[in-house]
Design a protein around this motif. Structure first.
Motif, mmCIF file in Angstrom:
data_model
loop_
_atom_site.group_PDB
_atom_site.id
_atom_site.type_symbol
_atom_site.label_atom_id
_atom_site.label_comp_id
_atom_site.label_asym_id
_atom_site.label_seq_id
_atom_site.Cartn_x
_atom_site.Cartn_y
_atom_site.Cartn_z
ATOM 1 N N GLY A 1 1.902 -0.543 -2.362
ATOM 2 C CA GLY A 1 3.048 0.218 -2.843
ATOM 3 C C GLY A 1 3.512 1.244 -1.826
ATOM 4 N N TYR A 2 4.818 1.345 -1.632
ATOM 5 C CA TYR A 2 5.370 2.345 -0.716
ATOM 6 C C TYR A 2 6.570 3.072 -1.313
ATOM 7 N N GLN A 3 6.983 2.667 -2.488
ATOM 8 C CA GLN A 3 8.088 3.352 -3.144
ATOM 9 C C GLN A 3 7.498 4.433 -4.051
ATOM 10 N N GLN A 4 7.644 5.670 -3.643
ATOM 11 C CA GLN A 4 7.176 6.834 -4.389
ATOM 12 C C GLN A 4 5.657 6.887 -4.522
ATOM 13 N N CYS A 5 4.941 6.280 -3.559
ATOM 14 C CA CYS A 5 3.489 6.403 -3.514
ATOM 15 C C CYS A 5 3.033 6.098 -2.090
ATOM 16 N N ASP A 6 1.770 6.307 -1.813
ATOM 17 C CA ASP A 6 1.274 6.083 -0.450
ATOM 18 C C ASP A 6 0.216 4.991 -0.354
ATOM 19 N N GLU A 7 0.191 4.100 -1.315
ATOM 20 C CA GLU A 7 -0.763 2.993 -1.292
ATOM 21 C C GLU A 7 -0.637 2.174 -0.003
ATOM 22 N N ALA A 8 0.586 1.918 0.447
ATOM 23 C CA ALA A 8 0.815 1.119 1.655
ATOM 24 C C ALA A 8 0.241 1.809 2.887
ATOM 25 N N THR A 9 0.231 3.117 2.910
ATOM 26 C CA THR A 9 -0.343 3.844 4.040
ATOM 27 C C THR A 9 -1.827 3.533 4.161
ATOM 28 N N GLN A 10 -2.528 3.553 3.042
ATOM 29 C CA GLN A 10 -3.956 3.236 3.055
ATOM 30 C C GLN A 10 -4.189 1.778 3.455
ATOM 31 N N THR A 11 -3.352 0.877 2.944
ATOM 32 C CA THR A 11 -3.451 -0.539 3.305
ATOM 33 C C THR A 11 -3.220 -0.706 4.805
ATOM 34 N N ALA A 12 -2.220 -0.027 5.334
ATOM 35 C CA ALA A 12 -1.888 -0.132 6.755
ATOM 36 C C ALA A 12 -3.027 0.387 7.631
ATOM 37 N N ARG A 13 -3.626 1.484 7.252
ATOM 38 C CA ARG A 13 -4.741 2.038 8.033
ATOM 39 C C ARG A 13 -5.900 1.055 8.123
ATOM 40 N N LYS A 14 -6.267 0.491 6.981
ATOM 41 C CA LYS A 14 -7.383 -0.464 6.963
ATOM 42 C C LYS A 14 -7.041 -1.716 7.766
ATOM 43 N N TRP A 15 -5.833 -2.220 7.594
ATOM 44 C CA TRP A 15 -5.406 -3.434 8.279
ATOM 45 C C TRP A 15 -5.327 -3.210 9.784
ATOM 46 N N HIS A 16 -4.862 -2.030 10.189
ATOM 47 C CA HIS A 16 -4.737 -1.696 11.609
ATOM 48 C C HIS A 16 -6.095 -1.753 12.308
ATOM 49 N N ARG A 17 -7.138 -1.361 11.616
ATOM 50 C CA ARG A 17 -8.480 -1.415 12.208
ATOM 51 C C ARG A 17 -8.869 -2.842 12.597
ATOM 52 N N ASP A 18 -8.416 -3.807 11.822
ATOM 53 C CA ASP A 18 -8.729 -5.215 12.093
ATOM 54 C C ASP A 18 -7.769 -5.863 13.082
ATOM 55 N N VAL A 19 -6.487 -5.540 12.969
ATOM 56 C CA VAL A 19 -5.452 -6.227 13.747
ATOM 57 C C VAL A 19 -5.058 -5.458 15.003
ATOM 58 N N GLY A 20 -4.932 -4.142 14.900
ATOM 59 C CA GLY A 20 -4.476 -3.323 16.026
ATOM 60 C C GLY A 20 -2.989 -3.494 16.275
ATOM 61 N N PHE A 21 -2.173 -3.010 15.366
ATOM 62 C CA PHE A 21 -0.725 -3.158 15.485
ATOM 63 C C PHE A 21 -0.189 -2.396 16.685
ATOM 64 N N ASP A 22 0.803 -2.978 17.334
ATOM 65 C CA ASP A 22 1.484 -2.337 18.457
ATOM 66 C C ASP A 22 2.659 -1.500 17.995
ATOM 67 N N ALA A 23 3.204 -1.849 16.840
ATOM 68 C CA ALA A 23 4.368 -1.130 16.315
ATOM 69 C C ALA A 23 4.398 -1.268 14.799
ATOM 70 N N VAL A 24 5.025 -0.280 14.169
ATOM 71 C CA VAL A 24 5.254 -0.298 12.730
ATOM 72 C C VAL A 24 6.731 -0.026 12.515
ATOM 73 N N VAL A 25 7.365 -0.872 11.697
ATOM 74 C CA VAL A 25 8.800 -0.705 11.434
ATOM 75 C C VAL A 25 9.053 -0.733 9.935
ATOM 76 N N PRO A 26 10.036 0.044 9.490
ATOM 77 C CA PRO A 26 10.430 -0.060 8.086
ATOM 78 C C PRO A 26 11.383 -1.240 7.925
ATOM 79 N N GLY A 27 11.131 -2.066 6.929
ATOM 80 C CA GLY A 27 12.034 -3.176 6.646
ATOM 81 C C GLY A 27 13.173 -2.749 5.746
ATOM 82 N N MET A 28 12.943 -1.722 4.972
ATOM 83 C CA MET A 28 13.934 -1.187 4.034
ATOM 84 C C MET A 28 13.980 0.330 4.180
#
Length: 93
Positions: free
Chosen positions: A52-79
């Protein structure tokens, strides 16, 4: 290049199709994924996770955990409502 998109925006498809070195990962609201499953099964999307990213920060926690595994080079908002989650400072941390 590994790019994490917060909120799917199909307008990026052309960019991904024209750049074989780009891997697109997406975080989207669970309800949106369930309502549009075919859109998220597109071959130009490497992987999708719910967060969730609309009016909550669940996606932030998901992104942090996922980044540890993948190592993203960039993050972009789609909406536009995904901008607060995608801006620097929220993650990684």
């Amino acid at each position: 290049m590994r790019v994490l998109m917060i909120g799917l925006n199909s307008g990026y498809r052309r960019l991904v199709d024209n750049n074989s070195d780009l891997e697109l990962y997406v975080i989207e609201e669970k309800e949106i994924i369930e309502a549009n499953a075919a859109a998220f099964a597109a071959p130009w999307i490497k992987e999708v996770r719910a967060g969730g990213y609309q009016q909550c920060d669940e996606a932030t926690q998901t992104a942090r955990k996922w980044h540890r595994d993948v190592g993203f080079d960039a993050v972009v908002p789609g909406m536009e409502y995904a901008v607060p989650t995608a801006v620097p400072g929220g993650w990684p941390g």
